[in-house]
Design an enzyme around this catalytic site. Structure first.
Site, PDB file in Angstrom:
ATOM      1  N   LYS A   1      16.070  21.211 -11.500  1.00 38.08           N
ATOM      2  CA  LYS A   1      15.718  19.714 -11.689  1.00 38.08           C
ATOM      3  C   LYS A   1      16.294  18.714 -12.619  1.00 38.08           C
ATOM      4  CE  LYS A   1      11.657  18.664 -10.965  1.00 38.08           C
ATOM      5  NZ  LYS A   1      10.543  19.161 -11.491  1.00 38.08           N
TER       6      LYS A   1
ATOM      7  N   SER B   1      14.530  20.778 -16.567  1.00 40.00           N
ATOM      8  CA  SER B   1      13.491  21.459 -16.651  1.00 40.00           C
ATOM      9  C   SER B   1      13.496  22.760 -17.231  1.00 40.00           C
ATOM     10  CB  SER B   1      12.538  22.142 -15.214  1.00 40.00           C
ATOM     11  OG  SER B   1      11.850  23.164 -15.219  1.00 40.00           O
TER      12      SER B   1
ATOM     13  N   GLU C   1       9.058   7.904 -16.842  1.00 39.04           N
ATOM     14  CA  GLU C   1       7.713   8.043 -17.203  1.00 39.04           C
ATOM     15  C   GLU C   1       7.115   7.801 -18.296  1.00 39.04           C
ATOM     16  OE1 GLU C   1       7.869  12.347 -14.177  1.00 39.04           O
ATOM     17  OE2 GLU C   1       8.484  12.555 -16.410  1.00 39.04           O
TER      18      GLU C   1
ATOM     19  N   HIS D   1       0.775  -1.123   0.013  1.00 41.82           N
ATOM     20  CA  HIS D   1      -0.108   0.030   0.074  1.00 41.82           C
ATOM     21  C   HIS D   1       0.910   1.235   0.055  1.00 41.82           C
ATOM     22  CE1 HIS D   1      -3.499  -2.748   1.355  1.00 41.82           C
ATOM     23  NE2 HIS D   1      -2.452  -3.242   1.874  1.00 41.82           N
TER      24      HIS D   1
END
Ligand code: ARG
Length: 492
Positions: free
Chosen positions: A278, A272, A285, A151
């Site tokens: 970043k 970024s 992804e 979980h």
């Protein structure tokens, strides 16, 4: 060119709508070698002459060397375009005979089978590399304690190697699915013709051998109609992509500043345009997104094939882009993932620090109480109460005192007597190293199990490597032989 009955030319919008040229480029090579094998067989069966064969082969070789010579403007598909090119080069007398005892219906599925078998071999080789990279990383991280999550909450302690090997095992199943699918793909449909075979004396076995197939799709209706092996391939890709998505998701979470368990290599990170600090896991992804893209393609493939009558229908043309794009996406995702795993920087210190303060040792403590003869239900209550006391102090379980233990025992009152000192000692002694060493069941994170799982994975990998290598060589060997046969006839 195919318009023997319909009058005039096809409506321009209809042609654009109908044409598969855009996706056919990736099967042009296979259409050429398929046509070479078919033409050679026609000559060997006495259906065309040597002179005719030579003219056909010369044109096909030209197209093979420079695919751009095949004019696709105005063509419905690559089969039509290639035949038109051969007729232009070889003349109608020879070139016009190439399509004897053949149809686009057996031709397209032949090309797709050759394309997909190459893709399966490429996919399997990439999967072997990825699993190899995982096993190697696992070998370096058998001592890297970390929480395991259920979980997305800390559950028990484990090691990074344990998790990496879990990916390897899932990927082995994905590999096996693709590997077995190859056997069903690598069967020749050539010579099934439009649907019902031919009265011309062709030799289907000869073309199958020339093209490196393991056998024939014998029934001509089956050969031209069925796409089940292709659906199976996309289904395998779809399942594989969910394994990759899980890995991607884990790594994305672990590489956040909050976790800091791993860091992606710069080559596998993006940045970024606005925030200079970043380092983003964009490749991961997109691996995650591909699972959705490929699942969508699987649904399309199933939808297209569902409810079709026997025999070729043009609906089947729309399978091609779905299949090719699913395949490209999956192979790309596997390769990206291999690079990520290979170059992954692991922060063992950080993982150990989190493990040391984690309540994920609770079950280990409870099991020690079970070993003392307490019912598990009592042990569960006792440790739960200990965690509550530790949490109230914002302290780890290693800071449990005898006083805490006594208070808990007074409240829970277990079936079997247990001293407060003993309880406190068990709780304090449950370091991450001990927690992991105590885990003895098959497949658990203790070092011996890790070593055995690594060894088993290596043996399995070697087996697949040999199998995939053999298959790839076999197909390549057949095509090399075909090229030699072409040369022999051209020189005859
Ligand atoms: N372009 C077609 C495809 O990709 C080739 C087969 C066409 N056959 C036919 N009878 N219209 O499926």
């Amino acid at each position: 060119m195919y318009r023997s009955l319909p009058k005039g030319t096809m409506d321009e919008d209809v042609l654009a709508f109908l044409s598969s040229i855009q996706h056919d480029q990736s099967i042009l090579y296979y259409d050429i070698v398929g046509s070479e094998a078919h033409s050679i067989m026609l000559k060997e069966q006495g259906i065309i002459s040597l002179e005719e064969l030579k003219k056909i082969l010369a044109a096909l070789e030209e197209a093979k060397k420079n695919p751009a010579v095949v004019e696709t403007e105005g063509a419905e598909d690559i089969h039509e375009a290639l035949e038109a090119f051969v007729i232009k080069q070889a003349g109608m007398g020879a070139g016009g005979k190439m399509h004897t005892a053949r149809s686009r219906n057996d031709q397209v599925v032949l090309d797709m089978r050759m394309k997909v078998r190459d893709d399966i071999n490429a996919l399997c080789a990439s999967l072997i590399d990825l699993i190899g990279a995982l096993v190697k990383q696992a070998g370096k991280n058998r001592d890297a304690a970390m929480p395991l999550y259920t979980h997305t909450q800390q559950g028990q302690l484990g090691t990074l190697s344990h998790v990496l090997l879990s990916y390897a095992d899932a990927l082995f199943r994905d590999l096996e699915r693709a590997y077995l699918c190859f056997g069903r793909i690598n069967q020749s449909p050539l010579g099934a013709c439009a649907i019902g075979g031919t009265s011309i004396n062709i030799d289907r076995k000869r073309t199958a051998v020339l093209l490196g197939f393991d056998g024939l799709v014998r029934n001509s209706v089956d050969a031209t109609t069925s796409r089940d092996a292709f659906v199976e391939y996309v289904a395998s890709l779809s399942i594989l992509s969910t394994t990759l998505a899980r890995m991607a998701e884990d790594l994305i979470i672990w590489s956040t500043a909050e976790f800091g368990f791993v860091e992606l290599d710069d080559r596998f990170s993006s940045t970024s345009s606005a925030m200079p600090q970043k380092k983003n896991p964009d490749p991961l992804e997109l691996v995650r997104a591909k699972a959705a893209v490929i699942a969508g393609r699987l649904v399309s493939v199933l939808g297209i094939t569902k409810g079709l009558p026997s025999g070729y229908s043009r609906d089947l043309q729309d399978l091609k882009p779905q299949l090719l794009e699913a395949s490209t996406a999956a192979i790309g995702a596997v390769r990206v993932m291999k690079g990520v795993v290979e170059t992954l920087k692991v922060n063992k210190k950080r993982m150990l620090a989190v493990s040391k303060t984690s309540y994920a040792i609770s079950l280990d403590i409870a099991e020690q109480l079970v070993a003392k003869g307490l019912p598990f239900r009592n042990a569960h209550k006792i440790v739960g109460a200990l965690v509550a006391r530790a949490a109230a102090k914002e302290a780890p379980l290693s800071e449990i005192t005898v006083k805490d233990a006594a208070a808990v025992l007074k409240k829970v009152r277990p079936e079997k007597k247990l001293g407060a000192e003993e309880l406190a000692r068990i709780a304090k002694g449950m370091t991450p190293a001990r927690s992991i060493a105590l885990r003895r069941s098959a497949g658990s994170p203790n070092k011996k199990e890790q070593d055995e799982m690594i060894k088993a994975a290596r043996t399995k990998l070697a087996g697949y490597e040999a199998g995939v290598g053999k298959r790839t060589k076999f197909v390549q060997g057949a095509l090399d032989n075909l090229a030699k046969t072409v040369d022999k006839y051209l020189a005859a």
